[in-house]
Design a protein around this motif. Structure first.
Motif, mmCIF file in Angstrom:
data_model
loop_
_atom_site.group_PDB
_atom_site.id
_atom_site.type_symbol
_atom_site.label_atom_id
_atom_site.label_comp_id
_atom_site.label_asym_id
_atom_site.label_seq_id
_atom_site.Cartn_x
_atom_site.Cartn_y
_atom_site.Cartn_z
ATOM 1 N N SER A 652 0.843 -1.187 0.000
ATOM 2 C CA SER A 652 0.000 0.000 0.000
ATOM 3 C C SER A 652 0.879 1.238 0.000
ATOM 4 C CB SER A 652 -0.932 0.018 1.221
ATOM 5 O OG SER A 652 -0.225 0.404 2.385
ATOM 6 N N ASP A 653 0.242 2.387 -0.211
ATOM 7 C CA ASP A 653 0.975 3.660 -0.202
ATOM 8 C C ASP A 653 1.483 4.028 1.180
ATOM 9 O OD1 ASP A 653 0.543 3.890 -2.865
ATOM 10 O OD2 ASP A 653 -0.835 5.592 -2.768
ATOM 11 N N ALA A 654 1.053 3.315 2.194
ATOM 12 C CA ALA A 654 1.513 3.601 3.558
ATOM 13 C C ALA A 654 2.773 2.826 3.917
ATOM 14 C CB ALA A 654 0.401 3.273 4.557
ATOM 15 N N ASP A 655 3.202 1.902 3.037
ATOM 16 C CA ASP A 655 4.388 1.085 3.320
ATOM 17 C C ASP A 655 5.582 1.655 2.571
ATOM 18 O OD1 ASP A 655 2.864 -0.681 4.841
ATOM 19 O OD2 ASP A 655 2.289 -1.841 3.074
ATOM 20 N N PHE A 656 6.525 2.237 3.308
ATOM 21 C CA PHE A 656 7.647 2.945 2.702
ATOM 22 C C PHE A 656 8.916 2.095 2.689
ATOM 23 C CE2 PHE A 656 4.714 6.247 3.753
ATOM 24 C CZ PHE A 656 4.937 7.264 2.834
ATOM 25 N N GLY A 657 9.902 2.599 1.949
ATOM 26 C CA GLY A 657 11.224 2.004 1.957
ATOM 27 C C GLY A 657 11.332 0.759 1.105
ATOM 28 N N ILE A 658 12.397 -0.015 1.347
ATOM 29 C CA ILE A 658 12.654 -1.288 0.674
ATOM 30 C C ILE A 658 12.329 -2.403 1.655
ATOM 31 C CG2 ILE A 658 14.382 -2.723 -0.459
ATOM 32 C CD1 ILE A 658 13.662 -0.210 -2.011
ATOM 33 N N GLN A 659 11.504 -3.351 1.217
ATOM 34 C CA GLN A 659 11.065 -4.436 2.084
ATOM 35 C C GLN A 659 11.310 -5.773 1.400
ATOM 36 O OE1 GLN A 659 6.956 -3.859 3.153
ATOM 37 N NE2 GLN A 659 7.255 -1.732 3.776
ATOM 38 N N PRO A 660 11.494 -6.840 2.181
ATOM 39 C CA PRO A 660 11.593 -8.179 1.575
ATOM 40 C C PRO A 660 10.295 -8.520 0.839
ATOM 41 C CG PRO A 660 12.276 -8.213 3.886
ATOM 42 C CD PRO A 660 11.644 -6.877 3.649
ATOM 43 N N ASN A 661 10.419 -9.221 -0.278
ATOM 44 C CA ASN A 661 9.255 -9.614 -1.061
ATOM 45 C C ASN A 661 8.847 -11.026 -0.628
ATOM 46 O OD1 ASN A 661 7.287 -10.023 -3.016
ATOM 47 N ND2 ASN A 661 8.475 -8.998 -4.613
ATOM 48 N N LEU A 662 8.184 -11.107 0.519
ATOM 49 C CA LEU A 662 7.863 -12.401 1.103
ATOM 50 C C LEU A 662 6.850 -13.177 0.281
ATOM 51 C CD1 LEU A 662 7.684 -11.380 4.867
ATOM 52 C CD2 LEU A 662 9.605 -12.388 3.623
#
Length: 781
Positions: A652-662
């Motif tokens: 979503s637009d509320a999740d920022f940065g770089i995250q693992p693609n689980l």
């Protein structure tokens, strides 16, 4: 000095204090110092007026504030000052002109400094130019806009001049052409400034300001140089609002654009004791504003993010002793006294720091805007019109691609066909491009062409693809297709409803539209052979109008597990593990496919996304083909390829940065990531882009917005895998960059051509479709 200004403490191999130099920012996060004059003796208290030309070149690392000497080789130009420099391509700089001492001027050669290899090692070369040149000069300007390198004004050593010359870098042979305008032209001048407004979507505009006239008077006029669609150039005098105080005339200053705001920094008026302000011209309101300034002339300046940096030159307190300090101007603080400009600046900052989550669903069939792009659902497209050419540089120096989009009579000329006996592409097109004909699509049917036919088609297509860049430059109007996944019948439905790329067909629109396909042509669907062969035949028939972008399934490691290998074995009666098989030949072609495209310099198209590594679109041009996708990452380039092919936006637009693609990589073994809306906005701003269009995911409404509308995902499969009841969509980008989605809803009687016998293979189902803001998870298979 207020908080708007800050002295930057620098480290490393410090260059000598100098003036008359250039500082050019490049993609490696460095500013490159070239030329200028330095004090001839070390005791600066006795060095007034005794100078020599600086021979060394330095790089300034913006992050670490480290100076380093640049080692150069090749055809090194003579040391010079009062020359001009501009960045042409990522980590490449060209210089022209200047003075070299003893009353002599530099040669009329155009020099290229290539810094793409190792850090702080550069290669000089002379750009091969045929015909006449602009001639020797100093105190001129050099700018680059779209495909044109442009020189204006300066002095011949005898008097200032006002001629203007350009090189069209899109042409095979480089030649200087004098720009002749029917309109009024600027007066002759030297030591003026020029800057490019890249916020002008229709055509990047060059604005020159100030300078010193023939009678030695400082000037304060500004002029726009624009190129029209028909190739004509025009000078247009910039009209200032009369009730606003205008800037003082000046020369030996610098100017920089920050979006729509032109900053005029430093300079002198002829009176060494006269203090000058920083003046800012708002191109949207034609108003000038003034702010306190650092007093500097014969300096250099460059822009990084929201800060202007100044290096070298002279100050008012010591007008004969050059300055060696770097100063930073914080634009946020500088503009605070002006509410209109401060508000405008805040709008740009807001785009970086907070993205409003839009709740609008495409299902509402309403219009919505994403920055300068209007998306209107379910309206008929408009067939038109003459297109603008694009520029591209080859992988070495400035050798232009043989890729010309010149238009005539408001109609796009068709690219040349490959002509030979029994043209294999036409044979495929005649049998496969049948949008209005129901053909037998039984999964068990033998393919109607032989393996050798496919191999010959691949040979023709690969020869074309190899000659085209890895980062394509495309023009609007254009149709954008997302994942197809071997679903040939869905592709025919889109061609039937919204026009097909066939010149000879009644509904063919290839003269009016280009087509771009964003990868995942094979696997999962039961007719990958029909799909990929049709697309390759279209590429051969219309090489400059059909664009194929590589997806993550255009990889033998993937498509050997998800259906394509098994289909080749079953429908071609071949051993796909043989190097001579059609399966192997198609996958060798996949290794040459482009990784991304840019439409009209504003819309970035890619299969997966920007991931964690890609900072500048032009970094893609440094990736050498053929590309074998390496899943066990050992370097940043391999990670960049994985990011381009595999990364997804966050949930979503509320999740920022770089995250693992689980959802695709639950164990983290494949180095797959998701990128947030902040990453999207930063990438767009750094690259002067306004929108990302990608595929790679099934979205329920056929297309879906992310990052406040700055990214759009499009999926062109209907009811993916016969399980998800999702709509399919294509995006039509019109000439004015209006984006029109064309949707096909799934129907209960929709004929299923997805592979359903999964007992023989790995599970080919994709992860579940992305439901906006729900963040569903599943393993990648």
């Amino acid at each position: 000095m207020t908080e708007s200004f800050q002295k930057v403490k620098a480290y490393g191999q410090l260059p000598s204090d100098r003036f008359g130099h250039t500082m050019t920012y490049i993609a490696k996060g460095k500013a490159i110092l070239i030329g200028g004059k330095e004090c001839q003796i070390q005791d600066t208290t006795n060095s007034t007026g005794i100078y020599r030309f600086a021979e060394d070149i330095f790089s300034f690392e913006m992050l670490t504030k480290q100076w380093n000497s640049v080692k150069v080789q090749g055809t090194v130009p003579k040391p010079r000052a009062a020359h001009a420099a501009v960045s042409i391509k990522m980590n490449q700089i060209v210089i022209y002109g200047g003075e070299t001492g003893g009353g002599s001027l530099a040669s009329d050669d155009l020099y290229l400094l290539d810094l793409r290899s190792a850090d702080d090692i550069g290669e000089w070369s002379v750009v091969p130019v045929v015909g006449i040149t602009p001639g020797r000069r100093y105190g001129h300007t050099l700018t680059f806009t779209k495909q044109f390198l442009i020189i204006f004004g300066g002095s011949t050593g005898m008097e200032p001049i006002n001629d203007c010359w350009c090189i069209n870098v899109e042409r095979k042979s480089f030649a200087w052409v004098k720009i002749e305008c029917q309109s009024e032209q600027p007066m002759a001048r030297v030591y003026h400034s020029a800057s490019v407004c890249t916020n002008d979507i229709a055509n990047e505009t060059i604005i020159i300001f100030g300078g010193r006239s023939k009678d030695q008077q400082p000037m304060n006029d500004a002029w726009k140089l624009k190129r029209h669609a028909d190739g004509r150039w025009d000078w247009i005098k910039v009209i200032y609002k009369l009730d606003i105080e205008q800037p003082k005339g000046r020369y030996q200053h610098t100017s920089l654009f920050f979006y729509t705001m032109l900053f005029i920094i430093g300079g002198k008026t002829g009176n060494l004791n006269e203090m000058l302000t920083i003046n800012v011209f708002d191109t949207e309101t034609s108003e000038w504003s003034k702010f306190k300034s650092i007093q500097r002339f014969k300096h250099a300046s460059w822009l990084v993010d929201t800060n202007i940096f100044i290096y070298g030159g002279f100050g008012l307190s010591s007008p004969d002793i050059p300055n060696g300090a770097i100063s930073k101007i914080n634009l946020n603080n500088l503009l605070l006294p002006s509410k209109p400009l401060s508000n405008k600046f805040a709008q740009y900052q807001d785009a970086l720091q907070s993205i409003l989550t839009s709740q609008t669903s495409p299902r509402q069939r309403d219009s919505f805007r994403t920055q300068n792009y209007q998306i209107i659902t379910q309206k008929p497209y408009i067939q038109k019109q003459a297109e603008q050419p694009f520029f591209n540089f080859s992988n070495y120096a400035i050798v232009a691609e043989e890729h010309n989009y010149q238009k005539a009579h408001n109609k796009k000329p068709m690219p040349p066909q490959i002509v030979q006996l029994n043209n294999i592409a036409d044979l495929f097109l005649n049998r496969l491009l049948q949008p209005k004909t129901i053909i037998n699509l039984s999964e068990n049917n033998k393919f109607q062409f032989k393996a050798q036919d496919i191999i010959l088609l691949c040979d023709q297509a690969e020869a074309i693809i190899k000659e085209q860049p890895i980062l394509l430059k495309c023009n609007a109007p254009i149709k954008i297709f997302g994942d197809i996944y071997g679903q040939y019948s869905d592709l025919m439905k889109f061609f039937d409803l919204w026009g097909s790329p066939f010149l000879d067909g009644k509904d063919g629109d290839i003269e009016a539209f280009d087509y771009i396909f964003l990868g995942n042509f094979v696997d999962r669907g039961s007719h990958s052979l029909e799909t990929i062969c049709l697309l390759l035949a279209l590429k051969v028939r219309y090489p400059d109008s059909i664009h194929l972008i590589r997806g993550n399934h255009e990889d033998e490691q993937v498509n050997s597990q998800f259906g394509f290998l098994e289909e080749c074995a079953r429908r071609l009666d071949e051993d796909p593990n043989s190097d001579d098989s059609a399966f192997a030949r198609v996958n060798r072609l996949f290794e040459w496919l482009p990784l991304a495209a840019i439409i009209e310099g504003r819309v970035f198209c890619v299969h997966g996304g920007i991931g964690s590594q890609l900072q500048f679109a032009k970094e893609i041009e440094n990736i050498k083909r053929p590309i074998e996708v390496i899943h066990e990452i050992t370097n940043s380039e391999q990670q960049m390829v994985i990011d381009i092919l595999w990364s997804d936006p966050t949930d979503s637009d509320a999740d920022f940065g770089i995250q693992p693609n689980l959802s695709r990589d639950p164990n983290g073994d494949l180095n797959l990531v998701k990128f947030g809306p902040d990453r999207v906005i930063n990438f767009l701003l750094k690259n002067y882009l306004q929108l990302i269009i990608r595929s790679h995911e099934c979205v329920m409404d056929g297309f879906e917005r992310f990052a406040g509308g700055q990214l759009i995902t499009v999926s062109s499969t209907i009811d993916e895998c016969g399980k998800h009841k999702n709509a399919g969509a294509i995006l039509v980008v019109k000439k004015n960059l209006e984006i029109v989605p064309k949707l096909i809803d799934p129907k209960p009687q929709h004929y299923n051509n997805w592979i359903v016998n999964d007992d023989l293979l790995y599970d080919r189902s994709p992860k579940p479709p992305h439901w906006k803001n729900q963040g569903q998870k599943s393993c990648y298979k």
